[in-house]
Design a protein around this motif. Sequence first.
Motif, PDB file in Angstrom:
ATOM      1  N   HIS A   1       0.831  -1.210   0.000  1.00 43.47           N
ATOM      2  CA  HIS A   1       0.000   0.000   0.000  1.00 43.47           C
ATOM      3  C   HIS A   1       0.864   1.258   0.000  1.00 43.47           C
ATOM      4  O   HIS A   1       0.571   2.229  -0.712  1.00 43.47           O
ATOM      5  CB  HIS A   1      -0.926  -0.003   1.212  1.00 43.47           C
ATOM      6  CG  HIS A   1      -2.098  -0.930   1.075  1.00 43.47           C
ATOM      7  ND1 HIS A   1      -2.903  -0.954  -0.037  1.00 43.47           N
ATOM      8  CD2 HIS A   1      -2.595  -1.871   1.912  1.00 43.47           C
ATOM      9  CE1 HIS A   1      -3.854  -1.859   0.116  1.00 43.47           C
ATOM     10  NE2 HIS A   1      -3.686  -2.437   1.287  1.00 43.47           N
TER      11      HIS A   1
ATOM     12  N   LEU B   1      -7.505  -5.474  -4.881  1.00 42.62           N
ATOM     13  CA  LEU B   1      -6.438  -4.485  -4.710  1.00 42.62           C
ATOM     14  C   LEU B   1      -6.538  -3.378  -5.751  1.00 42.62           C
ATOM     15  O   LEU B   1      -6.220  -2.215  -5.469  1.00 42.62           O
ATOM     16  CB  LEU B   1      -5.072  -5.163  -4.800  1.00 42.62           C
ATOM     17  CG  LEU B   1      -4.746  -6.169  -3.697  1.00 42.62           C
ATOM     18  CD1 LEU B   1      -3.390  -6.808  -3.949  1.00 42.62           C
ATOM     19  CD2 LEU B   1      -4.768  -5.508  -2.325  1.00 42.62           C
TER      20      LEU B   1
ATOM     21  N   GLN C   1       1.037   3.819  -3.208  1.00 42.38           N
ATOM     22  CA  GLN C   1       0.702   5.238  -3.052  1.00 42.38           C
ATOM     23  C   GLN C   1       1.800   6.124  -3.620  1.00 42.38           C
ATOM     24  O   GLN C   1       1.537   7.221  -4.109  1.00 42.38           O
ATOM     25  CB  GLN C   1       0.501   5.566  -1.562  1.00 42.38           C
ATOM     26  CG  GLN C   1      -0.831   5.108  -1.011  1.00 42.38           C
ATOM     27  CD  GLN C   1      -1.929   6.132  -1.248  1.00 42.38           C
ATOM     28  OE1 GLN C   1      -1.860   6.936  -2.166  1.00 42.38           O
ATOM     29  NE2 GLN C   1      -2.956   6.107  -0.421  1.00 42.38           N
TER      30      GLN C   1
END
Length: 633
Positions: free
Chosen positions: A432, A629, A436
């Motif tokens: 994650h 996801l 990002q």
Amino acid sequence: MEDTQVDASARSLDVEKDAGADYAHLTNTSIQSFSWENVTVTVKDRQTKQPKDILSGITGNVKAGEMLALMGPSGSGKTTLLNVLAHRDVRGTVSSSLHLNDTKTSLRSFRKLSAYVEQEDALVGSLTVRETLYFAAQLSLPSSVSKAERIARIESLVSAFGLQGQRDMLIGTPIRKGVSGGQKRRVSVAASLITSPSILFLDEPTSGLDSAASFEVINFVKEIAKKYKILVIASIHQPSTTTFELFDKLLLLSLGKIAYNGPVSGVREYFADIGFDMPLFMNPAEFVIQLVNTDFSRDQNESTQRLHTIQDAYEKSAASRASKASSTHDTAKPTAISTDTAVQVGANPLLIPLTLIHRSFIKSHRDFIAYGIRILMYVALAIMMGTVWLRLSTHQSHINAFTNAIFFGGAFMSFMAVAYIPSFLEDLSLYHKERQNGLYGPLAFQLSNFLIGIPYLFLITLLYSLVAYWLVNFNPTARGFWTWVLWLFLDLLAAESLVVLLSALIPIFVVALAAVAFANGLWMSVNGFMVPPGTLNVFWRYVFHYIDYQAYVFRGMMVNEFGGRRYECGRGEDGGCECMYASRLQGECLIEGRAVLETYGYDTGSMGKYVGYMLVIILGYRVLGWAVLRLKK
């Protein structure tokens, strides 16, 4: 690990001697200012269901080499503002105008020039400091950056952040001590600087650190910012006086509005001028937070009125006018942003899965928790199973025991895949963070996660089978053994793929554990052992049985055991032959194993088709995991 062994190359390049110079020429210096106007974020209030501004008309700027502190009480909007400025997704409707050198920014260009350090250090604990920076370089730098230059950057950052003595130390795992908290935070910042960004965003960089470690981290960042003209914007919660004074500017928020925006050195004088004198020897950061915090006031009306007074005073102040003036842009003559010296973020997408596999391989063989404990657990389970069903004979009285052992061997092995949840959630957290930052997407993550698991799951399958298969005395042929290994391997691949899907869908350990346990309980109930498929309730049969991977594993193992084996019938009191299953060999006082399969409705053909079904189910779980996801931001 050849690529990660940078010592020899580093010595040959003598990069450490000129670390500062190396980093300086790599840093993009074309960004002179970053400003924002009228940042407003609107959400729907949960109680009134009406639009509510959590940020309202926020304007400000920061220049090259400056450090800006975003401060405010909990719920003031500082993290939301940080995410808006960093071009990250936030909840609600966003209205903003963001400029670099008086030129409007885009997500694509901004990611080439900025880096973001999360509040939590999402680092791989079983990597060393230098390996962490190495993989950061591999995932973020394009192939046009040479190996020598990558090494130079790594060594420059190690030197610049004072990590020379810790370069070969592990970050640290639950069972292996690593670097300190402050050093870990420095590693996180250094990894973000590997692309030589012009803007650095820090989300609570001192969270969880004591005052000494907090000062240490912020001081290192300040030195880098000043030396290489990096713009730093950090959300921070109540720093010590010495840490607070390291910042150049303060943007103080409360209830989504600005209470102060100006130099840190002018805080005391500004608030004194509007009627709020700061006591001597008091931490100025603590003073301003208490001043604008309305959550714990005994008199809510008084505290709310005080906050409105402060916010109104700022709106009318010279500081506000100066901030708005410096954020006013001449769109007719914007200052161009040169990206020639900026690093183009983004490694070769075809090589990213290999880099992730490389990193996961190091983690898996160093981190005993990842696979070591699981291997020991499965070997212990094999010993238990082998000694419980020890040396079953081919007498008909042991047929049910064989069937039970087959069910246990397949179903319980897949159930124990829940042990993979903690390791996967750790990988998911790192994914994650890196997603990002625009390093890679869910496809690369899913592909590398699947491929790195294959050799370990095969090793687990082989070790388990070598112990349990021969102790139980299943079909004692090489073909029988390897067929069992095949089905058990497919079983573990499907079980781990299910864990990945459900953990990605619900990334909370306890909830993921419950979901995986429930799913396995369902598959055990309808796999054909408890109730033969022919008599299974039509709802459970047509809705769940045919998509149950355990059903195909149970079928395959049953055919492997009973498809070509014979069993002796019992003898009655009169010495006659009594067979539990009728077959064509009954006259020889034998039971043909196929007679057992017929009670379940199984035939001995089409095993290739069922292997194909298993592969489709495994692929289906992985595709669904990718979709989860992909849809989650």
